[in-house]
Design a protein around this motif. Structure first.
Motif, PDB file in Angstrom:
ATOM      1  N   LEU A   3       0.836  -1.202   0.000  1.00  0.00           N
ATOM      2  CA  LEU A   3       0.000   0.000   0.000  1.00  0.00           C
ATOM      3  C   LEU A   3       0.868   1.248   0.000  1.00  0.00           C
ATOM      4  CD1 LEU A   3      -1.751  -2.227   1.709  1.00  0.00           C
ATOM      5  CD2 LEU A   3      -3.212  -0.273   2.021  1.00  0.00           C
ATOM      6  N   PHE A   4       0.421   2.261  -0.760  1.00  0.00           N
ATOM      7  CA  PHE A   4       1.043   3.575  -0.787  1.00  0.00           C
ATOM      8  C   PHE A   4      -0.033   4.596  -0.456  1.00  0.00           C
ATOM      9  CE2 PHE A   4       3.338   0.899  -3.720  1.00  0.00           C
ATOM     10  CZ  PHE A   4       4.669   1.192  -3.471  1.00  0.00           C
ATOM     11  N   ASN A   5       0.256   5.475   0.501  1.00  0.00           N
ATOM     12  CA  ASN A   5      -0.715   6.479   0.934  1.00  0.00           C
ATOM     13  C   ASN A   5       0.023   7.808   1.090  1.00  0.00           C
ATOM     14  OD1 ASN A   5      -2.633   8.025   2.213  1.00  0.00           O
ATOM     15  ND2 ASN A   5      -3.086   6.523   3.792  1.00  0.00           N
ATOM     16  N   ARG A   6      -0.287   8.780   0.237  1.00  0.00           N
ATOM     17  CA  ARG A   6       0.409  10.072   0.239  1.00  0.00           C
ATOM     18  C   ARG A   6      -0.545  11.177   0.672  1.00  0.00           C
ATOM     19  NH1 ARG A   6       0.807  14.070  -3.822  1.00  0.00           N
ATOM     20  NH2 ARG A   6       2.663  15.342  -3.642  1.00  0.00           N
ATOM     21  N   LYS A   7      -0.020  12.038   1.539  1.00  0.00           N
ATOM     22  CA  LYS A   7      -0.778  13.200   1.991  1.00  0.00           C
ATOM     23  C   LYS A   7       0.141  14.414   1.981  1.00  0.00           C
ATOM     24  CE  LYS A   7      -3.968  10.772   5.097  1.00  0.00           C
ATOM     25  NZ  LYS A   7      -4.144   9.687   4.202  1.00  0.00           N
ATOM     26  N   ILE A   8      -0.479  15.577   1.757  1.00  0.00           N
ATOM     27  CA  ILE A   8       0.239  16.849   1.844  1.00  0.00           C
ATOM     28  C   ILE A   8      -0.403  17.651   2.961  1.00  0.00           C
ATOM     29  CG2 ILE A   8       0.836  18.994   0.638  1.00  0.00           C
ATOM     30  CD1 ILE A   8       0.804  17.339  -1.960  1.00  0.00           C
ATOM     31  N   PHE A   9       0.432  18.258   3.782  1.00  0.00           N
ATOM     32  CA  PHE A   9      -0.034  18.986   4.958  1.00  0.00           C
ATOM     33  C   PHE A   9       0.284  20.469   4.836  1.00  0.00           C
ATOM     34  CE2 PHE A   9       0.858  14.638   6.058  1.00  0.00           C
ATOM     35  CZ  PHE A   9      -0.282  14.260   6.733  1.00  0.00           C
ATOM     36  N   LYS A  10      -0.517  21.282   5.483  1.00  0.00           N
ATOM     37  CA  LYS A  10      -0.186  22.699   5.596  1.00  0.00           C
ATOM     38  C   LYS A  10       1.036  22.811   6.503  1.00  0.00           C
ATOM     39  CE  LYS A  10      -4.834  24.485   5.057  1.00  0.00           C
ATOM     40  NZ  LYS A  10      -5.947  25.214   5.689  1.00  0.00           N
ATOM     41  N   LYS A  11       1.823  23.851   6.269  1.00  0.00           N
ATOM     42  CA  LYS A  11       3.041  24.035   7.045  1.00  0.00           C
ATOM     43  C   LYS A  11       2.764  24.012   8.551  1.00  0.00           C
ATOM     44  CE  LYS A  11       7.141  26.892   7.191  1.00  0.00           C
ATOM     45  NZ  LYS A  11       8.184  26.392   6.322  1.00  0.00           N
ATOM     46  N   GLU A  12       1.667  24.647   8.977  1.00  0.00           N
ATOM     47  CA  GLU A  12       1.366  24.718  10.414  1.00  0.00           C
ATOM     48  C   GLU A  12       0.916  23.368  10.993  1.00  0.00           C
ATOM     49  OE1 GLU A  12      -2.305  26.461   8.259  1.00  0.00           O
ATOM     50  OE2 GLU A  12      -0.141  26.590   8.028  1.00  0.00           O
ATOM     51  N   LEU A  18       3.453  14.652  11.357  1.00  0.00           N
ATOM     52  CA  LEU A  18       4.623  13.776  11.337  1.00  0.00           C
ATOM     53  C   LEU A  18       4.740  13.001  12.648  1.00  0.00           C
ATOM     54  CD1 LEU A  18       7.072  12.698   9.850  1.00  0.00           C
ATOM     55  CD2 LEU A  18       8.360  14.699  10.663  1.00  0.00           C
ATOM     56  N   GLU A  19       4.503  13.642  13.761  1.00  0.00           N
ATOM     57  CA  GLU A  19       4.559  12.946  15.058  1.00  0.00           C
ATOM     58  C   GLU A  19       3.494  11.858  15.146  1.00  0.00           C
ATOM     59  OE1 GLU A  19       6.936  13.013  17.423  1.00  0.00           O
ATOM     60  OE2 GLU A  19       7.918  14.224  15.882  1.00  0.00           O
ATOM     61  N   LEU A  20       2.287  12.160  14.690  1.00  0.00           N
ATOM     62  CA  LEU A  20       1.218  11.150  14.695  1.00  0.00           C
ATOM     63  C   LEU A  20       1.568   9.980  13.769  1.00  0.00           C
ATOM     64  CD1 LEU A  20      -1.920  13.475  14.623  1.00  0.00           C
ATOM     65  CD2 LEU A  20      -1.148  12.066  16.549  1.00  0.00           C
ATOM     66  N   ILE A  21       2.114  10.289  12.613  1.00  0.00           N
ATOM     67  CA  ILE A  21       2.497   9.239  11.666  1.00  0.00           C
ATOM     68  C   ILE A  21       3.609   8.385  12.251  1.00  0.00           C
ATOM     69  CG2 ILE A  21       3.593   8.797   9.421  1.00  0.00           C
ATOM     70  CD1 ILE A  21       1.943  11.193   8.348  1.00  0.00           C
ATOM     71  N   LYS A  22       4.572   8.996  12.919  1.00  0.00           N
ATOM     72  CA  LYS A  22       5.651   8.219  13.545  1.00  0.00           C
ATOM     73  C   LYS A  22       5.095   7.266  14.600  1.00  0.00           C
ATOM     74  CE  LYS A  22       9.525  11.369  12.789  1.00  0.00           C
ATOM     75  NZ  LYS A  22      10.504  12.265  13.443  1.00  0.00           N
ATOM     76  N   LYS A  23       4.093   7.705  15.363  1.00  0.00           N
ATOM     77  CA  LYS A  23       3.443   6.820  16.337  1.00  0.00           C
ATOM     78  C   LYS A  23       2.746   5.671  15.621  1.00  0.00           C
ATOM     79  CE  LYS A  23       1.234   8.663  19.908  1.00  0.00           C
ATOM     80  NZ  LYS A  23       0.367   9.566  20.702  1.00  0.00           N
ATOM     81  N   GLU A  46       7.969  19.466  -0.035  1.00  0.00           N
ATOM     82  CA  GLU A  46       8.521  19.313   1.319  1.00  0.00           C
ATOM     83  C   GLU A  46       7.455  19.102   2.392  1.00  0.00           C
ATOM     84  OE1 GLU A  46       8.950  24.028   2.540  1.00  0.00           O
ATOM     85  OE2 GLU A  46      10.706  22.926   1.846  1.00  0.00           O
ATOM     86  N   LEU A  47       6.207  19.348   2.078  1.00  0.00           N
ATOM     87  CA  LEU A  47       5.119  19.144   3.037  1.00  0.00           C
ATOM     88  C   LEU A  47       4.350  17.846   2.772  1.00  0.00           C
ATOM     89  CD1 LEU A  47       3.812  22.810   3.204  1.00  0.00           C
ATOM     90  CD2 LEU A  47       5.347  21.647   4.803  1.00  0.00           C
ATOM     91  N   GLY A  48       4.870  17.040   1.849  1.00  0.00           N
ATOM     92  CA  GLY A  48       4.234  15.773   1.501  1.00  0.00           C
ATOM     93  C   GLY A  48       4.905  14.606   2.202  1.00  0.00           C
ATOM     94  N   LEU A  49       4.090  13.657   2.652  1.00  0.00           N
ATOM     95  CA  LEU A  49       4.569  12.444   3.283  1.00  0.00           C
ATOM     96  C   LEU A  49       3.859  11.252   2.663  1.00  0.00           C
ATOM     97  CD1 LEU A  49       4.434  13.644   7.002  1.00  0.00           C
ATOM     98  CD2 LEU A  49       6.498  13.287   5.626  1.00  0.00           C
ATOM     99  N   CYS A  50       4.572  10.146   2.548  1.00  0.00           N
ATOM    100  CA  CYS A  50       3.992   8.926   2.000  1.00  0.00           C
ATOM    101  C   CYS A  50       4.244   7.788   2.983  1.00  0.00           C
ATOM    102  CB  CYS A  50       4.624   8.595   0.656  1.00  0.00           C
ATOM    103  SG  CYS A  50       3.960   7.085  -0.089  1.00  0.00           S
ATOM    104  N   ILE A  51       3.193   7.064   3.294  1.00  0.00           N
ATOM    105  CA  ILE A  51       3.332   5.858   4.109  1.00  0.00           C
ATOM    106  C   ILE A  51       3.351   4.674   3.150  1.00  0.00           C
ATOM    107  CG2 ILE A  51       2.255   4.362   5.825  1.00  0.00           C
ATOM    108  CD1 ILE A  51       1.010   6.885   7.057  1.00  0.00           C
ATOM    109  N   TYR A  52       4.376   3.841   3.287  1.00  0.00           N
ATOM    110  CA  TYR A  52       4.493   2.625   2.494  1.00  0.00           C
ATOM    111  C   TYR A  52       4.300   1.440   3.432  1.00  0.00           C
ATOM    112  CZ  TYR A  52       6.481  -1.305   0.027  1.00  0.00           C
ATOM    113  OH  TYR A  52       6.673  -2.536  -0.538  1.00  0.00           O
ATOM    114  N   GLU A  53       3.401   0.530   3.060  1.00  0.00           N
ATOM    115  CA  GLU A  53       3.108  -0.647   3.874  1.00  0.00           C
ATOM    116  C   GLU A  53       3.270  -1.904   3.042  1.00  0.00           C
ATOM    117  OE1 GLU A  53      -0.835  -0.430   5.726  1.00  0.00           O
ATOM    118  OE2 GLU A  53      -0.900   1.663   5.087  1.00  0.00           O
ATOM    119  N   GLU A  54       3.794  -2.927   3.677  1.00  0.00           N
ATOM    120  CA  GLU A  54       3.839  -4.243   3.055  1.00  0.00           C
ATOM    121  C   GLU A  54       3.373  -5.256   4.100  1.00  0.00           C
ATOM    122  OE1 GLU A  54       7.064  -7.227   0.982  1.00  0.00           O
ATOM    123  OE2 GLU A  54       7.483  -5.080   0.979  1.00  0.00           O
TER     124      GLU A  54
END
Length: 93
Positions: A3-12, A18-23, A46-54
């Motif tokens: 699975l690939f899941n990409r989100k872009i966040f506002k700077k604020e 990121l902390e929630l995703i790390k948890k 720079e405000l985009g993050l992708c979670i990769y799951e296998e």
């Protein structure tokens, strides 16, 4: 199951997201059937993050989606996202 899941966040909202995703990553990596669960920064935004799951199979992915940490953290992460891509789900040929 991949699975690939990409989100872009506002700077604020980025640091909180990121902390929630790390948890989410930390807890998910402990689950039975999890092969890879990690977060990557988008090289084009720079405000985009992708979670990769296998996962070893659909049954493990389904159990993950019913876990307490998934049900708690995923809605919070989603609420912070400015832009969400669909979750792309693949299986090996």
């Amino acid at each position: 199951m991949y699975l690939f899941n990409r989100k872009i966040f506002k700077k604020e909202n980025y640091d909180e997201a990121l902390e929630l995703i790390k948890k989410l990553v930390d807890e998910s990596q402990k689950e039975e059937g999890c092969i890879i669960y990690d977060v990557y920064r988008d090289c084009d935004n720079e405000l985009g993050l992708c979670i990769y799951e296998e996962w070893e199979g659909q049954e493990y992915l389904s159990a993950h989606q019913e876990s307490a940490h998934f049900k708690e953290l995923v809605p919070k992460i989603g609420a912070l996202a400015e832009e969400k891509s669909p979750v792309y789900k693949f299986e090996k040929l």
